[in-house]
Design a protein around this motif. Structure first.
Motif, short mmCIF file in Angstrom:
data_model
loop_
_atom_site.label_atom_id
_atom_site.label_comp_id
_atom_site.label_asym_id
_atom_site.label_seq_id
_atom_site.Cartn_x
_atom_site.Cartn_y
_atom_site.Cartn_z
N GLY A 47 -6.82 6.54 13.15
CA GLY A 47 -5.42 6.77 13.61
C GLY A 47 -4.41 5.84 13.91
N ALA A 48 -4.54 4.90 12.77
CA ALA A 48 -3.87 3.34 12.96
C ALA A 48 -2.49 3.69 13.30
CB ALA A 48 -4.04 2.60 11.82
N SER A 49 -2.08 2.71 14.16
CA SER A 49 -0.63 2.63 14.60
C SER A 49 0.27 1.83 13.89
CB SER A 49 -0.52 2.29 16.30
OG SER A 49 -1.25 0.98 16.40
N TRP A 96 -3.02 12.15 10.09
CA TRP A 96 -2.86 11.60 11.80
C TRP A 96 -3.93 10.55 12.09
CZ3 TRP A 96 1.49 11.58 14.37
CH2 TRP A 96 2.08 12.58 14.05
N ASN A 97 -5.37 10.88 11.77
CA ASN A 97 -6.45 10.47 12.18
C ASN A 97 -7.07 9.53 11.13
OD1 ASN A 97 -6.63 11.31 14.87
ND2 ASN A 97 -7.26 13.31 14.18
N GLY A 153 -1.53 5.63 9.88
CA GLY A 153 -2.24 6.74 9.17
C GLY A 153 -1.93 7.79 8.39
N ILE A 154 -0.40 7.96 8.84
CA ILE A 154 0.20 8.99 7.91
C ILE A 154 0.87 8.45 6.73
CG2 ILE A 154 2.35 10.52 8.03
CD1 ILE A 154 1.83 11.15 10.68
N LEU A 155 1.45 7.41 6.92
CA LEU A 155 1.99 6.64 5.66
C LEU A 155 0.84 6.42 4.72
CD1 LEU A 155 4.58 4.03 7.46
CD2 LEU A 155 4.92 6.39 6.44
N THR A 156 -0.07 5.90 5.00
CA THR A 156 -1.16 5.58 3.97
C THR A 156 -1.84 6.76 3.39
OG1 THR A 156 -2.63 4.90 5.62
CG2 THR A 156 -1.52 3.30 4.68
N ALA A 174 5.45 5.19 -2.63
CA ALA A 174 4.40 4.90 -3.86
C ALA A 174 3.88 3.57 -3.86
CB ALA A 174 4.94 5.48 -4.95
N GLU A 175 4.66 2.67 -3.70
CA GLU A 175 4.19 1.19 -3.55
C GLU A 175 3.19 1.09 -2.37
OE1 GLU A 175 4.79 -2.21 -5.24
OE2 GLU A 175 6.86 -2.49 -4.95
N GLY A 176 3.45 1.53 -1.18
CA GLY A 176 2.54 1.48 -0.15
C GLY A 176 1.27 2.04 -0.28
N ARG A 177 1.50 3.28 -0.94
CA ARG A 177 0.17 4.12 -1.27
C ARG A 177 -0.72 3.41 -2.28
NH1 ARG A 177 0.90 10.14 -1.57
NH2 ARG A 177 -1.51 10.00 -0.44
N GLN A 178 0.01 2.73 -3.32
CA GLN A 178 -0.72 1.94 -4.17
C GLN A 178 -1.57 0.64 -3.67
OE1 GLN A 178 0.69 1.62 -8.54
NE2 GLN A 178 1.44 -0.06 -7.59
N VAL A 179 -0.87 0.18 -2.74
CA VAL A 179 -1.51 -0.99 -2.14
C VAL A 179 -2.50 -0.71 -1.08
CG1 VAL A 179 -1.20 -2.85 -0.45
CG2 VAL A 179 0.76 -2.61 -2.13
N THR A 180 -2.49 0.43 -0.50
CA THR A 180 -3.55 1.10 0.33
C THR A 180 -4.69 1.22 -0.53
OG1 THR A 180 -1.89 2.11 1.51
CG2 THR A 180 -4.27 2.94 1.82
#
Lengths: 453, 345
Positions: A264-266, A298-299, A291-294, A239-245
């Motif tokens: 599709g960032a690595s 995939w793309n 890309g998936i995490l944020t 959740a922290e990561g997506r908030q930062v995104t």
């Protein structure tokens, strides 16, 4: 060296040092509540004695946390006077609430926890432990709330003469930024407490000392540690990561070492970022994962630093990259260590597996490093702003400070904290050698059976 | 609203001075009233359960000042940079000394006893000198900031004053003797026998010093800043504050001589709070007077806007009620003469 850079180092040094202690005390506070509850429910004198032992460890760390915490509040005024004048209306609400609602409570109940068992009896002693837990966690909440406002300012209106006015108190106190950051930070505290408790238990087991206590420490540390390390990855870390995104794309790009926008960032697992060439040396990267995490796709296109003007980039990209990667790397290892230990515990083999006990012991220092790395990620990633999007760090510093005067106090703190570190080691060594045994001059401390039988 | 908050911040500072004041005073005299290791542990046990809570009043007052008068907070904390850093180091040393002194042999505890005494004695001095700096005025510029070195020419009427000059040193000395008296009263209340007798003697000596320095310090204050008399002349009810303060000081002697230590402690507390309130009353509406009067920070130009002050009042009241409950609880639990036990310092 100018007063601005020195003031940043001053705050960074004092807060990093300070933040070695509160995660341990906040984590131990929760574990002591569990131990005291076990002591009362199961009439378990071992657990009760363990509370007395851990409350001594807690107290020593709590005092260091208190005395190293006061300089942080003072530094808002001493070194960041323009920031304080600009935003004091808002940010000091939550800072002052910490004093009113957390510090008074903690100071009263820590005293009761340490000195009050004899007069108070077991139930009130349990209550004191609960209040200490609530107090330390409330303290954490108000600090995170203050920090959240600096990361994601809400509930304010700009004033004509510069500065901001509080316009909605509840928006500030219930800032959406707080929830993930608070639980992620508290998770770090519980992990720290759990690893310390399990690590010390493992140490005693390896030495075949205090074995009934040691088994309790390991068991409780591993069970709580497993839950906390898993929750730290998901949902709080995610959740922290997506908030930062969503709100701080420059922080995301810099901490991931993403210089160029990528479809599709690595995700970069290892490597040394080079901000000059905007590349990563000897990078080990896994395609598509960022890309998936944020964005859960995939793309997904993730914005790199090139999508932003250079004056919005955090100024310590390499350090930010390392901080973030150290935190995440360690967090993953913690979950693995705790999962392995929990498996052995379940199979009833943990207390005999010397290699596993060695591993638990060796892991003890690393949660402290992960906490610091996480804090550095949050704060370095916020640069060049002191209040994200609202006030540059350079515009927050005290205007009349000179290099010599900041260096004077920075060196003073360096010396003072060196002394504190040595003393802390001495005190911890004394407590660990003495162990969780009753006092050498047995006094009339009440036993749980006596009070509740 | 601004004025109310000014009163409330002064109230919190007064709570700090009265409460942490006695444990600072106890620290400053403990080398002299407690000679043996057991006596010193006893003295530490007397303040052990409460000193941390007392110190919270300083942190809480600071936080409250920060959100109610942000300009005053920024200006004064950056201007008083050097003494504040020194105060922070002294607070650290003191906190560590309390917790560490009984963890080693006689040399170890000797070191910490000495540091505890030194830090506890220097803190009242710097706090008193700090208040004197506010009363005397500071060289605020037109942007509302200043920076004072530790000392310049030691002249309080200088255009570039330092933290220390003869006036602020004098008031620092007054704060020291007053807190020694206050701490000795507390210790007399909490102990028996030899330690109590020494505390009584210390209290009466410190009383004499406090009376002398109060007289000289008051005269010096009106010499350095004659305008402080204006409020007392304009609003005579304010005269009650210094009268109560001096009354408290004079009566300390009587309680002391007759062994009514609890009342003595209250009387010295009334003196401290009364002196602080008198200073605040005399300064009003200034909160930080400048050497060039037009740059002074006042309750109106330094205060936060209304909404934040109003919201703050709600939670502040709640917080203070809770704090009062904790303090009553803790002080009642540790009420009465102190004795050594296993978990003692």
């Amino acid at each position: 060296l100018d007063p601005l850079l020195l003031s940043r180092l001053h705050f960074a040094f004092t807060i990093v040092y300070h933040y070695l202690f509160p995660p341990l005390t906040m984590g131990l506070a929760l574990l002591m509540v569990i131990l005291k509850t076990l002591a009362i429910v199961r009439h378990d004198e071992i657990a009760n004695q363990a509370v007395r032992f851990w409350s001594r460890i807690f107290a020593a760390n709590f005092i260091v946390g208190v005395v190293t915490g006061i300089p942080l509040e003072f530094q808002f005024g001493t070194n960041w006077a323009q920031f304080s004048t600009f935003a004091g209306n808002v940010i000091a609400q939550t800072l002052a609430m910490e004093g009113a609602f957390a510090f008074f409570l903690e100071s009263a109940f820590v005293g009761l926890l340490l000195f009050g068992e004899r007069q108070l009896g077991q139930r009130v002693h349990w209550f004191a432990a609960v209040m200490v837990w609530l107090g330390t966690w409330a303290s954490g909440f108000f600090i995170i709330a203050s920090n959240a406002w600096m990361q994601h300012p809400v509930g304010y209106t700009p004033l004509p003469n510069g500065g901001v006015d509080l316009s909605n108190y509840w928006d500030v106190l219930l800032n959406g930024w707080i929830t993930p950051q608070y639980f992620h930070t508290m998770g770090g505290a519980v992990i720290t407490g759990a690893f310390v408790m399990a690590g010390l238990g493992a140490y005693y087991l390896l030495l075949r000392q205090h074995e009934p206590y040691a088994r309790l420490f390991v068991r409780l540390g591993v069970v709580v540690g497993l839950v906390a390390t898993l929750l730290q990855v998901f949902p709080t870390g995610d959740a922290e990561g997506r908030q930062v995104t969503a709100f701080q794309p420059t922080k995301l790009a810099a901490m991931e070492g993403l210089f160029q926008t990528e479809q599709g960032a690595s995700i970069v697992i290892l490597g040394q970022p080079n901000p000059e060439t905007q590349t990563i040396d000897n990078a080990i990267a896994i395609p598509q994962v960022l890309g998936i995490l944020t964005y859960r796709r995939w793309n997904a296109a993730v914005q790199g630093l090139d999508a932003f003007p250079r004056d919005q980039w955090p100024d310590a990209i390499a350090l930010l990259f390392y901080s973030y990667h150290i935190m995440v790397g360690l967090g993953t290892l913690f979950a693995a260590v705790m999962a392995g230990a929990a498996f052995l515990l379940w199979r009833r083999r943990l207390f005999e597996s010397r290699w596993a006990l060695w591993l638990l012991l060796a892991a003890t220092p690393f949660p402290f490093i992960a906490n610091i790395a996480g804090w550095l990620t949050a704060e370095l990633g916020r640069q060049p702003w002191v209040i994200f999007g609202l006030l540059h760090t350079a515009d927050g510093v005290s205007p009349l400070l000179t290099t010599g005067n900041v260096l004077f106090s920075l060196l003073g703190f360096a010396g003072m904290y060196t002394v504190i570190s040595i003393l802390w080691l001495v005190v911890m060594a004394q407590e660990i050698v003495r162990g969780p045994v009753p006092h050498p001059h047995p006094g009339p401390l009440p036993e749980v059976e006596g009070t509740f039988g | 609203m601004e004025t109310l908050w000014f009163v409330l911040v002064v109230f919190m500072l007064a709570m700090y001075v009265v409460l942490d004041g006695f444990d600072l005073g106890v620290g400053a005299i403990h080398l002299f009233v407690a000679k043996t290791d057991d006596e010193r542990r006893l003295v530490l046990q007397a303040i052990g359960p409460v000193w941390d809570g007392n110190e919270v009043w300083l942190v809480a007052a600071t936080g409250t000042l920060f959100f109610t008068f942000p300009r005053l907070y920024g200006a004064s904390f950056s201007g008083f940079y050097l003494p504040l850093m020194i105060v922070l180091w002294l607070l650290m040393l003191r906190g560590l000394a309390v917790e560490l002194r009984s963890r080693g042999n006689a040399v170890w505890s000797g070191v910490w006893d000495g540091l505890f005494c030194l830090a506890s004695a220097l803190l009242p001095f710097f706090l008193g000198a700090g208040i004197a700096n506010v009363v005397r005025g500071v060289p605020l510029d037109s942007q509302g900031y200043f920076f004072e070195p530790l000392w310049t020419d030691l002249n309080p009427r200088s255009l570039k004053p330092g933290i220390l000059d003869w006036y602020t040193v004098l008031i620092g000395g007054l704060a020291f003797t007053a807190l020694v008296m206050h701490g000795a009263n507390f210790l007399a209340l909490k102990t028996e026998g030899e330690v109590q007798a020494r505390a009584h003697r210390m209290a009466s000596r410190a009383w004499l010093g406090t009376v002398l320095l109060t007289a000289i310090g008051t005269a010096a204050t009106f010499f350095v800043r004659p305008s402080l008399l204006v409020n007392f002349a304009a609003q005579p009810w304010g005269d009650a504050l210094p009268i109560v303060a001096v009354g408290g000081l004079l009566i300390v002697r009587r309680f002391n001589a007759t062994g009514r230590d609890g009342r003595g402690l209250i009387a010295s507390g009334v003196f401290l709070a009364g002196m602080l309130a008198s200073s605040a009353f005399a300064l009003y509406p200034d909160v930080l007077p400048a050497t060039v009067a037009i740059n002074s920070l006042t309750v109106s130009n330094a205060a936060a806007p209304q909404y934040g002050l109003a919201v703050g009042l709600v939670w502040w009241t709640l917080g203070m009620v809770l704090a009062a409950i904790y303090f009553v609880l803790v002080y009642r639990l540790f009420w009465g003469k102190v004795h050594l036990a296993d978990e003692s310092y």
